[in-house]
Every structure is written in structure tokens, then in C-alpha cells.
Design an enzyme around this catalytic site. Structure first.
Site, PDB file in Angstrom:
ATOM      1  N   SER A 141       0.889  -1.126  -0.006  1.00 20.97           N
ATOM      2  CA  SER A 141      -0.050  -0.101  -0.101  1.00 20.97           C
ATOM      3  C   SER A 141       0.731   1.120  -0.079  1.00 20.97           C
ATOM      4  O   SER A 141       1.973   1.363   0.641  1.00 20.97           O
ATOM      5  CB  SER A 141      -0.697  -0.132   1.141  1.00 20.97           C
ATOM      6  OG  SER A 141      -1.518   1.215   1.421  1.00 20.97           O
ATOM      7  N   TYR A 155      -1.806   0.051  10.344  1.00 16.90           N
ATOM      8  CA  TYR A 155      -1.851  -0.751   9.043  1.00 16.90           C
ATOM      9  C   TYR A 155      -0.806  -0.373   8.386  1.00 16.90           C
ATOM     10  O   TYR A 155       0.092  -1.003   7.732  1.00 16.90           O
ATOM     11  CB  TYR A 155      -3.275   0.008   8.533  1.00 16.90           C
ATOM     12  CG  TYR A 155      -3.414  -0.772   7.076  1.00 16.90           C
ATOM     13  CD1 TYR A 155      -3.810  -1.822   6.875  1.00 16.90           C
ATOM     14  CD2 TYR A 155      -3.270   0.194   5.969  1.00 16.90           C
ATOM     15  CE1 TYR A 155      -3.995  -2.299   5.348  1.00 16.90           C
ATOM     16  CE2 TYR A 155      -3.289  -0.047   4.610  1.00 16.90           C
ATOM     17  CZ  TYR A 155      -3.738  -1.553   4.391  1.00 16.90           C
ATOM     18  OH  TYR A 155      -3.815  -1.926   3.012  1.00 16.90           O
TER      19      TYR A 155
END
Length: 246
Positions: A141, A155
Site C-alpha cells: 500500500s 496498518y
């Protein structure tokens, strides 16, 4: 079209979103595809049907990426059904939203188990089966590189770890002719982060192109890295993010 004829792929987390788009794109370019899913039985059946409609073999494997035993079993089932393995795609992931001050330890541990430990365990199980020319591609990501807003620290940490995983594993497997690469999507139109969601305009404003990516656009990058055309690319991080990290 990239020619993946005769290749056998396993997509960890392939029943929805980016993972489903990757599974179908691999099949459309000639690969037989096994994929894992956890709960989405109907979505897994739909993905299998789409793969089979291309004329390729499909196998959906129910497996929890937080369970080491399930990971090993999934790789074994894929290898048995497909007759071997050439491509591993690590796409399974979960999200965690919240500040460090309010961190839930159990949720954090599961986040790390799925987002960090699972790619390593899938690779560990797959490596003995991958030939010279094998491919490992992991989905990270853009948040692993830049954190532009609060509430996603845990995250982001899990995704940042995948850069070191990719680079280190590329060194380990380079002598075997196996490449290892990381794709970092930006905002992508999925059920988890829809392009018409409450934060979508803010996310679009951070990109150069002013738009979300579509899952297929992420899949196209993965197919390239999984193909013979990317034979000398390894240990690389490819941002597929509409310019969010520019």
C-alpha cells in the site's frame, strides 16, 4: 496481451477487490489460477466461474491467512490441483483503523499475522515448488511509504514491513532465478474503499491524476511483474497510485 500460457498461479486473497481482479487477469493472459478466500463463498464461486470462462483451470481454497496450518495446506492443494506452481501473489490483507493510544492488542496481532506473517509463510511454503523463472508479487500500500492522515498507523506499519520482506527475499531467491517484487496501490475503487465513499474526494485530491484506480489497473501491473517481460526486475517497489506518492 502478456503470454502466461502454461503458468500456474496461486493468489492469496483472491475472492474480492484487487485480489479477484488479479486472479482473473492472470487467467485472461493464460495462467491456471488457484486462489484463497476466507468467508466469501459466493464471491469465490463467481471468481472461479470467471476464470473458467477464459478456458483456464480455477480452484478456490478456503483458508484463513491468520492460520499457519491453513496457509501450508492451501499451497499444497494448489500445487496438487495445478500440477506445480510458477507464480505466487500475496494479496490477502485486513485493515485496522484507530490511533496507537487506543490500540486493541488482539486486533493489532491479527493485523500483523495476516498482513506480514502470512506473506512470509505463503512464500516459505511456495519456494520449494517455484522453478527458475518463478515469480512472487506482494500487494502492499502507498500508506507503507507515506501516511498523510491519522488513524492508520498500525496498518501503515504492516505495509511498510513488506518492503524489507520483498528486498530481502529477492536476495535469497535471486540465485534460483526467482523474482520478488512489491506493488503499492493507492486509493482503489473497491468495497473496502469505494470511489464514492465519504473520504473519496480527499483521497483523490492527493493524486496527480485526480482519480481512484480501478482494481484491473492494479492487476495489470501485477501481471507484468509475473510475466517473462519482467525477468530482470526484482526487489523492486512499484507504485500504482495515480501519482499519490509523486
Amino acid at each position: 496481451m502478456i503470454d502466461l500460457s502454461g503458468k500456474r498461479a496461486l493468489v492469496a486473497g483472491g475472492s474480492r477487490g484487487i485480489g479477484a481482479a488479479i486472479a482473473l487477469a492472470l487467467a485472461e493472459n493464460g495462467a491456471d489460477v488457484a486462489f484463497t478466500y476466507q468467508h466469501s463463498v459466493e464471491k469465490a464461486r463467481a471468481v472461479s466461474g470467471s476464470i473458467e470462462a477464459t478456458g483456464r483451470r480455477a480452484l478456490g481454497i478456503q483458508a484463513d491467512s491468520a492460520d499457519p496450518g491453513a496457509i501450508a495446506r492451501a499451497v499444497d492443494e494448489a500445487v496438487s490441483a495445478l500440477g506445480g506452481l510458477d507464480i505466487l501473489i500475496n494479496s490477502a490483507a485486513i485493515a485496522y483503523y484507530g490511533t496507537v493510544a487506543d490500540l486493541d492488542l488482539d486486533a493489532y496481532q491479527k493485523l500483523m499475522d495476516v498482513n506480514v506473517r502470512a506473506p512470509m509463510l505463503f512464500a516459505k511454503a511456495a519456494i520449494p515448488h517455484l522453478p527458475d523463472g518463478g515469480r512472487i508479487v506482494t500487494i502492499g500500500s502507498g500508506l507503507g511509504e507515506r501516511v498523510p492522515f491519522p488513524g492508520v498507523t498500525a496498518y501503515a506499519v504492516s505495509k511498510a514491513a513488506l518492503t524489507s520482506f520483498t528486498r530481502g527475499l529477492s536476495r535469497e531467491l535471486g540465485p534460483n532465478g526467482i523474482t520478488v517484487n512489491l506493488v503499492q496501490p493507492g486509493s482503489t475503487d473497491t468495497d473496502a474503499n469505494p470511489a464514492d465513499g465519504p473520504s473519496a474526494d480527499a483521497q483523490r485530491s492527493m493524486t496527480s491524476l485526480g482519480r481512484y484506480a480501478q482494481p484491473r489497473e492494479i492487476a495489470n501491473a501485477v501481471v507484468f511483474l509475473a510475466s517473462p517481460a519482467a525477468s530482470v526486475i526484482t526487489g523492486a517497489v512499484l507504485n500504482v497510485d495515480a501519482g499519490a506518492l509523486a
